[in-house]
Design a protein around this motif. Structure first.
Motif, mmCIF file in Angstrom:
data_model
loop_
_atom_site.group_PDB
_atom_site.id
_atom_site.type_symbol
_atom_site.label_atom_id
_atom_site.label_comp_id
_atom_site.label_asym_id
_atom_site.label_seq_id
_atom_site.Cartn_x
_atom_site.Cartn_y
_atom_site.Cartn_z
ATOM 1 N N PHE A 214 10.112 -10.910 -2.271
ATOM 2 C CA PHE A 214 8.871 -10.139 -2.272
ATOM 3 C C PHE A 214 9.134 -8.740 -2.802
ATOM 4 O O PHE A 214 10.000 -8.030 -2.301
ATOM 5 N N LYS A 215 8.375 -8.376 -3.808
ATOM 6 C CA LYS A 215 8.418 -7.003 -4.299
ATOM 7 C C LYS A 215 7.039 -6.671 -4.844
ATOM 8 O O LYS A 215 6.502 -7.423 -5.657
ATOM 9 N N ASN A 216 6.467 -5.600 -4.365
ATOM 10 C CA ASN A 216 5.162 -5.181 -4.868
ATOM 11 C C ASN A 216 5.199 -3.685 -5.167
ATOM 12 O O ASN A 216 5.066 -2.860 -4.269
ATOM 13 N N PRO A 217 5.406 -3.343 -6.435
ATOM 14 C CA PRO A 217 5.633 -1.932 -6.782
ATOM 15 C C PRO A 217 4.372 -1.122 -7.051
ATOM 16 O O PRO A 217 4.472 0.048 -7.418
ATOM 17 N N THR A 218 3.184 -1.723 -6.876
ATOM 18 C CA THR A 218 1.954 -0.981 -7.171
ATOM 19 C C THR A 218 1.782 0.187 -6.192
ATOM 20 O O THR A 218 1.914 0.021 -4.986
ATOM 21 N N LYS A 219 1.459 1.348 -6.741
ATOM 22 C CA LYS A 219 1.162 2.509 -5.901
ATOM 23 C C LYS A 219 -0.324 2.527 -5.578
ATOM 24 O O LYS A 219 -1.162 2.516 -6.489
ATOM 25 N N ILE A 220 -0.655 2.538 -4.296
ATOM 26 C CA ILE A 220 -2.047 2.582 -3.865
ATOM 27 C C ILE A 220 -2.421 4.030 -3.532
ATOM 28 O O ILE A 220 -1.722 4.694 -2.762
ATOM 29 N N ILE A 221 -3.508 4.473 -4.128
ATOM 30 C CA ILE A 221 -4.051 5.800 -3.819
ATOM 31 C C ILE A 221 -5.405 5.528 -3.173
ATOM 32 O O ILE A 221 -6.346 5.100 -3.838
ATOM 33 N N PHE A 222 -5.458 5.712 -1.860
ATOM 34 C CA PHE A 222 -6.601 5.216 -1.081
ATOM 35 C C PHE A 222 -7.350 6.362 -0.430
ATOM 36 O O PHE A 222 -6.745 7.220 0.214
ATOM 37 N N GLY A 223 -8.671 6.367 -0.578
ATOM 38 C CA GLY A 223 -9.452 7.297 0.217
ATOM 39 C C GLY A 223 -10.555 8.007 -0.545
ATOM 40 O O GLY A 223 -10.788 7.768 -1.735
ATOM 41 N N THR B 218 -10.655 10.363 -4.472
ATOM 42 C CA THR B 218 -9.267 10.281 -4.956
ATOM 43 C C THR B 218 -9.181 9.918 -6.439
ATOM 44 O O THR B 218 -8.083 9.880 -6.995
ATOM 45 N N LYS C 32 -7.070 11.697 -9.072
ATOM 46 C CA LYS C 32 -5.607 11.613 -9.041
ATOM 47 C C LYS C 32 -5.009 10.765 -10.162
ATOM 48 O O LYS C 32 -3.781 10.744 -10.338
ATOM 49 N N TRP D 142 -9.628 -2.214 2.202
ATOM 50 C CA TRP D 142 -8.200 -2.421 2.469
ATOM 51 C C TRP D 142 -7.921 -3.880 2.838
ATOM 52 O O TRP D 142 -6.885 -4.450 2.478
ATOM 53 N N MET E 158 -5.273 -6.354 1.025
ATOM 54 C CA MET E 158 -4.205 -7.004 1.791
ATOM 55 C C MET E 158 -4.343 -8.527 1.789
ATOM 56 O O MET E 158 -3.380 -9.244 2.026
ATOM 57 N N LEU F 170 1.583 -10.287 0.441
ATOM 58 C CA LEU F 170 2.265 -10.151 1.726
ATOM 59 C C LEU F 170 2.134 -11.377 2.623
ATOM 60 O O LEU F 170 3.127 -11.921 3.106
#
Lengths: 386, 386
Positions: A6-15, A18, A21, A244, A248, A253
């Motif tokens: 398992f590898k998930n390199p995505t960067k989540i910018i939440f809120g 935003t 950004k 979210w 998910m 995951l």
């Protein structure tokens, strides 16, 4: 529990607020192709926010990517990528725009003649043009996974593929975007995410105790927030948990170490390809029949789901399992989602046979978590869903 | 739900007989420093498996990293890194070896004179030497996060730091390693992971509905597998869920968008620094007193935890919250973990005052999820834990 990687390199910018950004995430010397759909982003302020953030960047736009992203349209976008020497893709939209962008990421660096070839081959995509996303419609989880589904009208096909190169580099999730989403799309998103979890969970007990509980957590949260989201999409807490949960539900995951089914999607995709029924609605049509048809194989997990998610405490395993299917169907109906094919088309005769034939033609022998479902089984399941 | 940014790029390789896969992850031209602890890996077969996998690689070894990785020892390892022109670090061990390796990753590329300076400054570490891990003791989650805790005997300090450069590139998690772990370490691991979850969850309701359920999922799974793991560490299903729960307890996921406490750890670290009490046991000593002392601020979450995790259905919010603290303490005791400082040392008089003084000296004013706990509060909490 099965072995997994398992590898998930995505960067989540939440809120909240935003979207600006994205400026920090895209290389300043990039030539960007900004991709979007039918133009709803021009009405809800998202387009404006993205353009403001990218005011100093070199941006070309490509709008008009349809739901069930269409190969012919994407091939037009590919031309723009080549002609304009694009180096970075930015998807601003829901699952369809993101999925289309993933196809383009792979197609942009593909060395063969006809990109449909890599779609059909379904070999893992190992290289792609970098891309990020601004999510406008919670549903598919595409913003944090490496899979995509592309449609081709010419051949009435809808095919899934993916690979390690197709993770977004970043995804911006601002739950405020849902305030302008029509109810039809909101309930589709809830249904889609709910079914994504079921596909990874409703199999057989495989010793993934934590994975099971995580899956149940997402289902419980979706059930809890669904009425709040529908009643008032500006309820930020509900919107944030909805968004979210959708991410998910399909970011890799909960599927680690446990079997997956995905037969509901395989059959559902055909219904979309044949009748243009919304993706999520095809899942609500197929799922109850699928679980009834495969009752013996799935009843232990169905009963666990009934107990833990729907608080069904009475009766035998069979009773609980059956009640859980009924609760699921009632949940979809409560969202205003019809659960029979005949609710969507009167022209359904022969659909089951046609789907079985397609699976046979493609050489698909065994669907489901045990690869045990034949095209003939699919035929019976789809008939049950008429 | 608060805004958040989340990215976790560590690749997890999970399952039976997976240690050999490190060969695929480490560049073939790397000069590797293999770091380990007291040598238990030479008895349980892990050392052999790693050496076999790296038979063709250029490997230097550094053993003897102690529990609560000691600055002086790590400085000896840093000398080896410089002298041998090491380019890649491989931690083979539990949280202490991995934490020590993280320090070395940062120290190896640090341009200042005294590495303790960056430890004390606690600024996010932005660059480090690449490293991977082979986990031999589930507990800390260090195998999938970017944090570390380093001790220094000379000053009786134990300090936490971290940063985006300190994610392992990969971590191999073979649950079979737990078969040779002494029961003392197993129960420490369960207690450590359990408390990690509590630190991120036992605050105040913050609208992280999914995060709450994920946290509860990990707690429920740890409660379910604890007796199985202790009874028979070769119960693979229990071992696998134990290992994955420990990783998920502190890989950043459940803390996104919600407040964190961590005061239990801050006080616990001092008890380890002062008396050498096992890290996990200090948490079990501090946590019940901490929750009783901060009862009003935390009772809503305590009650929710009581209901969902311990099935406490009777009584008021206060009743449920109090019963939940009692259940937690009984859980630790059931594992054979003592929950009072006086169980570990008879020389405890003055401990609370000393800890308060240390916090004051370091300028730590507000601990906990609302930054509201003063050194004087910490003094009272530690006294309650005598």
């Amino acid at each position: 529990m099965n072995n997994f990687e398992f590898k998930n390199p995505t960067k989540i910018i939440f809120g909240k607020d935003t979207i600006h950004k994205i400026t920090e995430e895209i290389p300043s010397d990039a030539k960007i192709l900004m991709l979007y759909g039918g133009g709803s982003i021009k009405k809800n302020g998202v387009y404006e926010q993205v353009k403001t953030a990218l005011a100093k960047a070199d941006v070309v736009e490509f709008g008009g990517i349809p739901a069930n992203p269409e190969y012919a349209v994407l091939m037009d976008a590919l031309k723009v990528i080549k002609e304009e020497n694009i180096t970075y893709l930015l998807a601003v939209g829901g699952g369809s725009v993101i999925d289309g962008t993933k196809f383009l990421s792979a197609a942009a660096v593909y060395e063969g003649e006809e990109p449909w070839d890599f779609v059909r081959k379904r070999e893992p995509i190992q290289k792609g043009m970098p891309f990020g996303t601004v999510l406008t419609l919670p549903a598919t989880g595409s913003e944090m996974n490496s899979g995509t589904v592309i449609s081709r009208k010419e051949t009435q096909e809808k095919l899934a593929f993916g690979g390690p190169a197709l993770f977004p580099q970043f995804s911006v999730l601002d739950p405020q975007v849902i305030t302008s989403i029509p109810e039809r799309q909101l309930v589709n998103g809830i249904t889609d995410a709910f079914t994504h979890v079921l596909e990874q969970y409703m199999t057989y007990p495989a010793g993934g105790l934590l994975q099971d509980r995580f899956a149940e957590s997402i289902l419980q949260t979706l059930i809890e927030i669904a009425p709040r989201v529908i009643k008032d999409p500006s309820d930020y807490e509900a919107a944030a948990n909805f968004m979210w949960s959708c991410t998910m539900a399909l970011n890799g995951l909960i599927q680690q170490g446990v079997p997956g089914d995905w037969a509901v999607h395989m059959m559902g995709h055909e219904l979309t390809a044949m009748y243009g029924i919304d993706h999520a609605r095809t899942l609500a049509v197929v799922a109850p029949s699928h679980y009834k048809y495969n009752f013996e194989a799935k009843k232990e997990k169905l009963a666990q789901y009934g107990e833990r998610v729907w608080n069904i405490t009475e009766g035998s395993i069979d009773d609980k399992a059956y009640a859980a299917i009924e609760k699921t169907e009632a949940f979809f109906k409560g969202l205003g989602i019809d659960t029979k094919l005949s609710d969507y088309t009167s022209d359904y005769e022969g659909t089951a046979e046609k789907i079985a034939q397609r699976f046979t033609d493609r050489g698909w022998k065994g669907l489901g978590e045990r690869q045990a479902l034949t095209p003939q089984d699919a035929e019976k399941i789809v008939k049950m869903a008429y």
